[in-house]
Every structure is written in C-alpha cells, then in structure tokens.
Enzyme design. Structure first.
Site, PDB file in Angstrom:
ATOM      1  N   GLU A 129     -11.305  17.731  62.694  1.00 55.52           N
ATOM      2  CA  GLU A 129     -12.255  17.263  61.961  1.00 55.52           C
ATOM      3  C   GLU A 129     -11.973  15.686  61.832  1.00 55.52           C
ATOM      4  OE1 GLU A 129     -11.855  18.889  57.979  1.00 55.52           O
ATOM      5  OE2 GLU A 129     -12.329  20.805  58.988  1.00 55.52           O
ATOM      6  N   LYS A 174     -10.791  12.416  60.068  1.00 56.54           N
ATOM      7  CA  LYS A 174     -10.358  12.058  58.564  1.00 56.54           C
ATOM      8  C   LYS A 174     -10.968  10.922  57.978  1.00 56.54           C
ATOM      9  CE  LYS A 174      -5.827  11.337  56.504  1.00 56.54           C
ATOM     10  NZ  LYS A 174      -6.064  10.251  55.609  1.00 56.54           N
ATOM     11  N   ASP A 196     -12.349   8.198  55.769  1.00 55.67           N
ATOM     12  CA  ASP A 196     -11.735   7.193  55.013  1.00 55.67           C
ATOM     13  C   ASP A 196     -12.484   6.954  53.843  1.00 55.67           C
ATOM     14  OD1 ASP A 196      -9.596   5.522  54.383  1.00 55.67           O
ATOM     15  OD2 ASP A 196     -10.105   3.893  55.965  1.00 55.67           O
ATOM     16  N   ARG A 214      -8.818  12.778  42.861  1.00 57.20           N
ATOM     17  CA  ARG A 214      -7.555  13.307  43.455  1.00 57.20           C
ATOM     18  C   ARG A 214      -6.506  12.853  42.336  1.00 57.20           C
ATOM     19  NH1 ARG A 214      -3.245  11.986  46.445  1.00 57.20           N
ATOM     20  NH2 ARG A 214      -2.294  13.551  47.546  1.00 57.20           N
ATOM     21  N   TYR A 219     -14.528  19.239  52.930  1.00 58.35           N
ATOM     22  CA  TYR A 219     -13.555  19.231  54.289  1.00 58.35           C
ATOM     23  C   TYR A 219     -12.471  20.646  53.792  1.00 58.35           C
ATOM     24  CZ  TYR A 219     -10.626  16.201  51.835  1.00 58.35           C
ATOM     25  OH  TYR A 219     -10.136  15.232  50.658  1.00 58.35           O
ATOM     26  N   LYS A 256      -3.164   9.589  63.088  1.00 56.72           N
ATOM     27  CA  LYS A 256      -3.698   8.418  62.479  1.00 56.72           C
ATOM     28  C   LYS A 256      -4.133   7.477  63.828  1.00 56.72           C
ATOM     29  CE  LYS A 256      -3.151   8.320  58.390  1.00 56.72           C
ATOM     30  NZ  LYS A 256      -2.896   7.135  57.534  1.00 56.72           N
ATOM     31  N   CYS A 264     -26.927 -31.141  61.397  1.00 56.61           N
ATOM     32  CA  CYS A 264     -26.783 -30.153  62.560  1.00 56.61           C
ATOM     33  C   CYS A 264     -25.683 -30.796  63.364  1.00 56.61           C
ATOM     34  CB  CYS A 264     -28.126 -29.841  63.125  1.00 56.61           C
ATOM     35  SG  CYS A 264     -28.171 -29.081  64.545  1.00 56.61           S
ATOM     36  N   CYS A 294     -28.115 -31.213  66.783  1.00 54.25           N
ATOM     37  CA  CYS A 294     -28.979 -32.274  67.060  1.00 54.25           C
ATOM     38  C   CYS A 294     -29.364 -33.434  65.969  1.00 54.25           C
ATOM     39  CB  CYS A 294     -30.528 -31.466  67.106  1.00 54.25           C
ATOM     40  SG  CYS A 294     -31.013 -31.012  65.372  1.00 54.25           S
ATOM     41  N   CYS A 302     -30.756 -25.908  59.938  1.00 51.48           N
ATOM     42  CA  CYS A 302     -31.239 -27.024  60.639  1.00 51.48           C
ATOM     43  C   CYS A 302     -32.556 -27.376  60.423  1.00 51.48           C
ATOM     44  CB  CYS A 302     -30.591 -27.160  62.171  1.00 51.48           C
ATOM     45  SG  CYS A 302     -31.396 -28.431  63.185  1.00 51.48           S
ATOM     46  N   CYS A 317     -34.434 -29.139  67.920  1.00 50.18           N
ATOM     47  CA  CYS A 317     -33.001 -29.008  68.152  1.00 50.18           C
ATOM     48  C   CYS A 317     -32.681 -28.052  69.332  1.00 50.18           C
ATOM     49  CB  CYS A 317     -32.546 -28.144  66.992  1.00 50.18           C
ATOM     50  SG  CYS A 317     -30.810 -27.696  67.065  1.00 50.18           S
TER      51      CYS A 317
HETATM   52  S1  IVH Z   1      -7.609  18.198  54.380  1.00 52.89           S
HETATM   53  C1  IVH Z   1      -4.299  20.383  52.299  1.00 52.89           C
HETATM   54  N1  IVH Z   1      -9.522  17.058  55.836  1.00 52.89           N
HETATM   55  O1  IVH Z   1      -6.807  12.881  53.616  1.00 52.89           O
HETATM   56  C2  IVH Z   1      -4.928  19.385  52.897  1.00 52.89           C
HETATM   57  N2  IVH Z   1      -8.569  15.800  54.176  1.00 52.89           N
HETATM   58  O2  IVH Z   1      -3.858  12.745  53.705  1.00 52.89           O
HETATM   59  C3  IVH Z   1      -6.124  18.720  52.453  1.00 52.89           C
HETATM   60  N3  IVH Z   1      -9.099  13.442  54.104  1.00 52.89           N
HETATM   61  O3  IVH Z   1      -6.270  13.446  50.396  1.00 52.89           O
HETATM   62  C4  IVH Z   1      -6.792  17.797  53.143  1.00 52.89           C
HETATM   63  N4  IVH Z   1     -10.709  13.828  55.753  1.00 52.89           N
HETATM   64  O4  IVH Z   1      -8.544  12.551  51.097  1.00 52.89           O
HETATM   65  C5  IVH Z   1      -8.731  17.040  54.811  1.00 52.89           C
HETATM   66  N5  IVH Z   1     -11.415  16.294  57.111  1.00 52.89           N
HETATM   67  C6  IVH Z   1     -10.466  16.253  56.272  1.00 52.89           C
HETATM   68  C7  IVH Z   1     -10.092  14.732  55.576  1.00 52.89           C
HETATM   69  C8  IVH Z   1      -9.080  14.969  54.585  1.00 52.89           C
HETATM   70  C9  IVH Z   1     -10.049  12.765  55.013  1.00 52.89           C
HETATM   71  C10 IVH Z   1      -8.120  12.955  53.407  1.00 52.89           C
HETATM   72  C11 IVH Z   1      -7.933  13.454  51.895  1.00 52.89           C
HETATM   73  C12 IVH Z   1      -6.648  13.777  51.716  1.00 52.89           C
HETATM   74  C13 IVH Z   1      -5.981  12.789  52.833  1.00 52.89           C
HETATM   75  C14 IVH Z   1      -4.510  13.554  53.121  1.00 52.89           C
END
Ligand code: IVH
Length: 689
Positions: free
Chosen positions: A118, A120, A122, A141, A230, A319, A413, A416, A431, A437
C-alpha cells in the site's frame, strides 16, 4: 404516531441514506453519483426537517457532523491496542532482506509468501472506534499509547462515516488510517490563505495535523481532509477474514475508504516490482506519499511473526526520497506572464528533490516574499510535489550569510519599462503595458498557437520570440500574413520548414469555436470554460453580445469569470483582433458534437494486477473514454474486473460475487471492438467464450 409523523420520519431516513450513500460512492467507490449541488440540497432539506422536528435528530445524522461547541482542550485517550511504528527499508536490498527474514522465521519459501503493498500516506495518523456500527471515538496517534480525543473534529470529515454501512456491522471496530490533504486542495487552501494574508501551511501533512487539532470543529469542517483506512486494530466478532487485504475490502463494504493502490504480490520480486511502479507513479497520484508499506497478507502468519519492540515483524516501510530539500537562493528574477502578472522566481543552487533536479522555485508575489522574510543568498527549504511548481517553504535564518541582500520588487516592467500596477485588494502586481509589452505579446502568442488552442505545428517558443523581437508579429492575426520566403531568413529556419509552417498556419484556420475562444487568452477562461461557453452560446456573435448575467448562466461560470469575459469583449482592440482573424479566414462549424461510441455509460469497472501491454492508467483512460467509471473496489454492482498478472484479493472477490472477469487478452479484444463501435456489452458473449 400520526400518518404525517411517519411520512416525515421516512423522508428523514431517506435523506440520511441518500447522503450516506453519496459519501460512500464518492470516497470509497471513487464513483460519485450525486453532484455537490444535489448533496447540499438534500442536506439543507434534512436540516429543515430536523429543525422543525427536533425529536427526529440522531447523533449519526449527516447534519450532526458539526454540532459540538469548541472544546477547551482535548481529552487523553488511551489506545486499547498501541499504535506502533514501522521499521524502514531504504533500498531494494533491505526489502529483500525483509522478505528473507520473514520467510526464515516462518520456515517457508519466500516465493510462496503473499504481501499486501500500500502507499505510505503522508498525513496524520488517527484511530476510529465504532460500537454497534456508530462512530463513538476518534483519536490522534500521540505517543502511540495515549493520543488526543478529537472525535468532534473527525466527525466533520465526510469520508469518515458516522454509521457503518450494511445491516450487520461488527459490534466493535477500531480502524486506523491516515488523514491527508490532496495537492490540489492544499494549493487552493494556501492560495486562499495568501489572498487573505493569513498564515500558510508548509506542506499537506502539517496542514492535515493542524486542521485536526483545532479546538473549534467548525474550523476543521472547512478543511479538505480525507481519511483512508489501513489497519484494523480490533474487530469483534472477528469475521475470520484470512488476509489483511480481505479485511481492507471489508472496510470498503462498511463504508470506510482505503487506498485504491493496494495490491497483493508474491515474494521479493513482487514487492520490489510494486515499489518501483508506485515510485514511478508518485508524481501523478495527486497526494503526498513517503513510501510503500509492505505487510504479510496472511493474518495467521502475522500473528505467528508478532512484534519486536515498537514495530511489527510482519511489515516494513520502504522509504522514497524526501520531497523537501535545502539549497541556496542565488538570485531573484521577475517574469511577466500572459496577463502581465509579475511573478518573482527564485534561482536556486540546483538540488535533486525526489528524483528531479530543481533549479528554480516560485515566490508567488511581494506578500509571499515578505511573509517568508527571504533574502538573496539565503539557505532555503524548498518543496516539490507532483506537478506542482516547486515552492520556497521557509528560510533557515541561522544560516543567513552576512552579505545577504533584500529583494526589491520592481516598480517598472523589467521587459517594457511600463509602470507596474497593483490593484487594491489584489496580491498580484501587473505590467500595465498590455500588448505593447513584448513579454505579454510573446506569452499571448504562445498561448494562441498552443496544442489545446489553435494547435499550430512548427511554431515554437524560440520562433515566436524571434518574430516578436523583429516586430514582424504583434497580434495573432499577423501570424497569418507571414510568408515562407521571409521566414526562411530566420535562424534555424530552412525553406522546407518555412513552407511547412505556412501550411500548418493555413490548416489551423479550420478550427472549433471552443478552441478559438480558448486561444483568445481571456483571463480565467481555460479549456473547459471555453468549451462550456461555446456549447452554451453556439456562435461567437451570441457570446460577444452576452451581458454578465447571461454569462453567469453558463455552467461553471461565476461572477469573476463573467466579468473577465465581458470586459474582454468590450475592448475595441480585442474586437479588432477578432475581426482581423476572421478576415484572415479563421472559421469553424457551428457547435456539433462528434459522437464517439460510449457503450459503457453507467457501468463500473475495476482494474487489478499488472497488465503487460499497457499501464493500468492507460487501461483506465480507455475504459473512461468509453463511458465507464473506473473504481478501486469490487462490489456486486461492478460490471467487470480486468485481471492482470498477480491479481489478488479483488479477483477473489469478483469470482465470489460472480462479477465477469476479463484477462488481458480478452480485455484488449473487447476494448478494440467497443472502440470500433461494436456495442455488444452483455454477458451473452461471455457465455459463448
Ligand atoms: S500500517 C503496525 N499502513 O506510517 C503497523 N501505516 O511508520 C501500523 N502510514 O503511524 C501501520 N500509510 O501513520 C500503515 N498504508 C499504511 C500507512 C501507514 C501511512 C503511517 C502511519 C504509521 C506510520 C508508521
């Protein structure tokens, strides 16, 4: 209960179901059926009814998303299951090592292991608790053990259902996910903040986290936040789903959005392949991701693997390179746009940001320069996300060199020398030279010949600049007077290319009204608005004669655009240009729509797995061109599933629900037939096959 009462009650329930369903279709199926206007109308009607009959109000009514008064602070919420973090992998070797570790511990062969991959996301991590199908609590969290109770704020997100879908929701469900803001929404948010002179957000993650921690839920409600689940932390009774991916599909059925990019793959090659594909797609996703999360799909194996310290052994985060970097600001230049807008552009010491070398970034306008407090020579943090122009996010003041210089916004400008004007209440300085111009003239001409406008081949930027500098061309109409002999004298222009250019100028005269309107370069009139104007008025004369009110009657045209269009056609020099163009022979047919076959209108399709002959986006685009909606998850209503290599849980689900499945070769054959106008889409074909 009187008959009238039960009628009211029914209407209230119907409206709630309609609104909940609209949210589900929009956020989970990615297949909206209700327009924003219809949604608002139904919501208003429900509000009226509830105001009149307060006894009908329930906590899970869509009207109750914003209801709670501002809070003094957030209560502490202890997570029943701690919110853990993930180990990281920074390259493919580390991914391979992860797969190897998992296989060894399970005493299994790595090729036999399935992983759910999946994005990740942000954003800001949150946890939602549903009891008997109702949202009862939502928290941040925090430190993983205790978070902040932000239930009232999370209730304002339309992608967070207040009640779960279906007749038999689980008694208890705790779902974790990320709250994000898309690039487009983030840009719009900051643009508004810039116009209002309020504080800007550095990036979508900060904006999401900040929006969730507002003490007044009414503020959170105005922010474009979206939730994506997720992880299931608790579900009771346990439905016995064998895999994480099946649980994610279940979340979708319950009305909770999850990522449409999820895929189940096998072994290290599958995992690496997914990470590469998503990496290539990163810029096109439209929201920030900082990597991929890879999870052992089998829940039994997850339990077997367990946890080390603060992270599960069954998952890892791969990452991607960061989207922010620091670099030096060497110089500031001022560019003049098509409408005269002066944009300060920072010239940077080139730096690689998420795989792309960035050497300039926009500073937007004078207010932005003041807000950042940026000086020439500064060390700055820049950010690049997707197709968004790189931006200067902030200055690292402690690194400021002694010889840093102030940025002086010009009064005249730079091209011109006309006066630069800044209207009261506008952030943009312009301008005042208009088509006098050369910079504006060049930009207007570039726009006029561009692919979506008159689409004139062989007339690139350099050539336009040469033509304007020699004063051969001042207005678009002058282009059509160019002769091949003269053009051949210009640098890099031979006889052949000059003749070709004259021929393509000639060919471009047969155009469409929509293209012509777009080509004029009226402020705020993009391609879509131009097409709406053409369709609405049918002829140029009708459009030119329209008053503001008539213009506001056009789809997607508000008072500002209407004013720009009206002002444009009132100016004698614009009317002259139009007359000249028509005198040159520009023409178009009255608006006629070329009908392409759209046999899939009203059908929802899903693509899964890897296709050999095309990307999934290409497949999606071709299905959409045929009228289909392409969604992220399979349901009873799905018209068909296209299953590529390594299709996972979506294929299982389609087979289970009896949804027709096409493999790639059959899909290609079908696409070709549909595109050729062969309209058979029913299942009788399937039977024959
Ligand atoms: S699973 C026990 N799935 O990444 C595992 N985390 O470094 C629980 N995050 O705090 C996390 N996308 O905020 C999971 N598809 C995804 C995610 C995800 C973003 C973030 C999440 C977590 C951090 C872990």
């Amino acid at each position: 209960m009187t008959q009238l009462d039960s009628k009211r009650r029914e209407e209230v329930e119907r409206l709630r179901a309609e609104l909940d369903d609209a949210n589900y279709r929009y956020h989970v199926l990615d297949d909206p059926t209700l327009t924003d206007a219809d949604y608002d109308r139904s919501l208003r009607r429900l509000q009226e009814l509830e105001a009149e009959y307060p006894e009908l109000v329930t906590a899970d009514s869509p009207t109750q998303r914003v209801g709670a008064p501002p809070e003094a602070g957030f209560p502490e919420v202890e997570h029943a299951v701690p919110m853990l973090s993930l180990d990281n992998a920074f390259d493919e070797e580390e991914l391979e090592a992860f797969v190897r570790r998992v296989a060894e511990r399970l005493e299994a062969s790595s090729e036999s292991l399935s992983f759910c991959c999946e994005p990740k996301l942000d954003g800001a991590a949150v946890s939602l608790v549903y009891a008997q199908g109702r949202l009862v609590s939502g928290a941040t969290r925090g430190d993983g053990r205790t978070g902040e109770g932000i239930t009232s704020n999370l209730r304002t997100l339309r992608s967070v259902p207040l009640r779960l879908r279906g007749a038999h929701p689980p008694e208890l469900l705790e779902v974790r996910g990320e709250v994000i803001i898309s690039h487009a929404d983030f840009e719009a948010m900051n643009q508004r903040a810039r116009a209002e002179g309020s504080k800007l957000f550095a990036n979508p993650r900060n904006a999401a986290a900040g929006s969730l921690r507002q003490l007044d839920p009414r503020i959170t409600a105005t922010r474009p936040l979206a939730f994506h689940g997720y992880q299931v932390a608790r579900i009771e009774p346990d439905p016995g789903d064998a895999t994480h991916s099946a649980l994610m599909d279940r979340l979708g059925d319950l009305g909770l959005p999850t990522s449409g990019e999820r895929e189940v793959v096998t072994g290290a090659p599958g995992v690496i392949g997914y990470c590469r594909r998503l990496g290539e797609k990163r810029d096109a996703l439209g929201y920030d991701i900082d990597g991929v999360v890879i999870k052992v799909d089998d829940r039994r194996l997850q339990r077997e693997l367990g946890f080390v310290a603060r992270a599960p052994r069954w998952a890892i985060a791969f990452k991607f390179p960061a989207q922010e970097q620091t670099t030096w600001l060497n110089e500031v230049e001022f560019q003049v746009g098509r409408t005269g807008a002066i944009t300060p552009v920072a010239r940077l010491e080139p730096v690689s940001v998420a795989g792309v070398v960035v050497s300039s970034a926009t500073l937007h306008n004078a207010d932005e320069i003041a807000r950042l407090g940026v000086m020439i020579g500064d060390n700055v943090v820049i950010r690049r996300a997707g197709d968004v122009i790189p931006q200067v996010v902030r200055v690292i003041e402690k690194a400021r060199p002694a010889d840093a210089r102030r940025i002086l916004f010009p009064e005249r400008c730079p091209v011109c020398d006309s006066q630069i004007e800044r209207l009261a209440g506008e952030a943009v300085a312009r301008c005042s030279g208009g088509l006098y111009c050369p910079a504006q003239r060049k930009e207007a001409l570039k726009h006029f010949v561009s692919r979506r406008a008159l689409d004139i081949d062989g007339l690139g930027e350099k050539l336009i600049e040469a033509l304007v500098e020699r004063d051969w061309v001042a207005t678009p109409a002058d282009l059509f007077g160019l002769r091949a002999e003269a053009l051949a004298e210009l640098p890099r222009m031979g006889r052949k290319s000059s003749e070709n250019l004259v021929a393509s100028l000639e060919a471009s005269k047969a155009t469409t009204l929509a293209r012509f309107i777009y080509a004029l370069g009226i402020r705020e009139v993009g391609e879509a608005t131009a097409a709406n104007l053409a369709r609405h008025f049918g002829t140029l004369d009708a459009l030119m004669a329209a008053g503001r009110e008539a213009l506001e009657g056009v789809e997607d045209v508000g008072p500002i655009v209407a004013a720009h269009v009206h002002t444009f056609f009132c100016q004698p020099h614009n009317r002259d240009t139009i007359d000249d163009l028509i005198a040159c022979g520009l023409h178009w047919r009255e608006e006629t729509v070329i009908e392409r076959p759209r046999p899939l209108v009203g059908q929802a399709w899903v693509l899964t797995g890897t296709l050999e002959g095309m990307t999934r986006d290409q497949g999606k685009a071709r299905l959409q061109a045929l009228g289909a909606k392409v969604t992220g998850s399979v349901s009873k209503k799905t018209a068909g599933l296209v299953a590529g290599e390594a299709a996972g849980s979506k294929l299982d689900k389609a087979l289970q629900l009896g949804v027709p499945v096409l493999e790639e070769s059959a899909f290609l054959a079908r696409l070709a037939a549909w595109e050729a106008g062969d309209v058979a889409t029913d299942e009788s074909e399937e039977d024959k096959a």
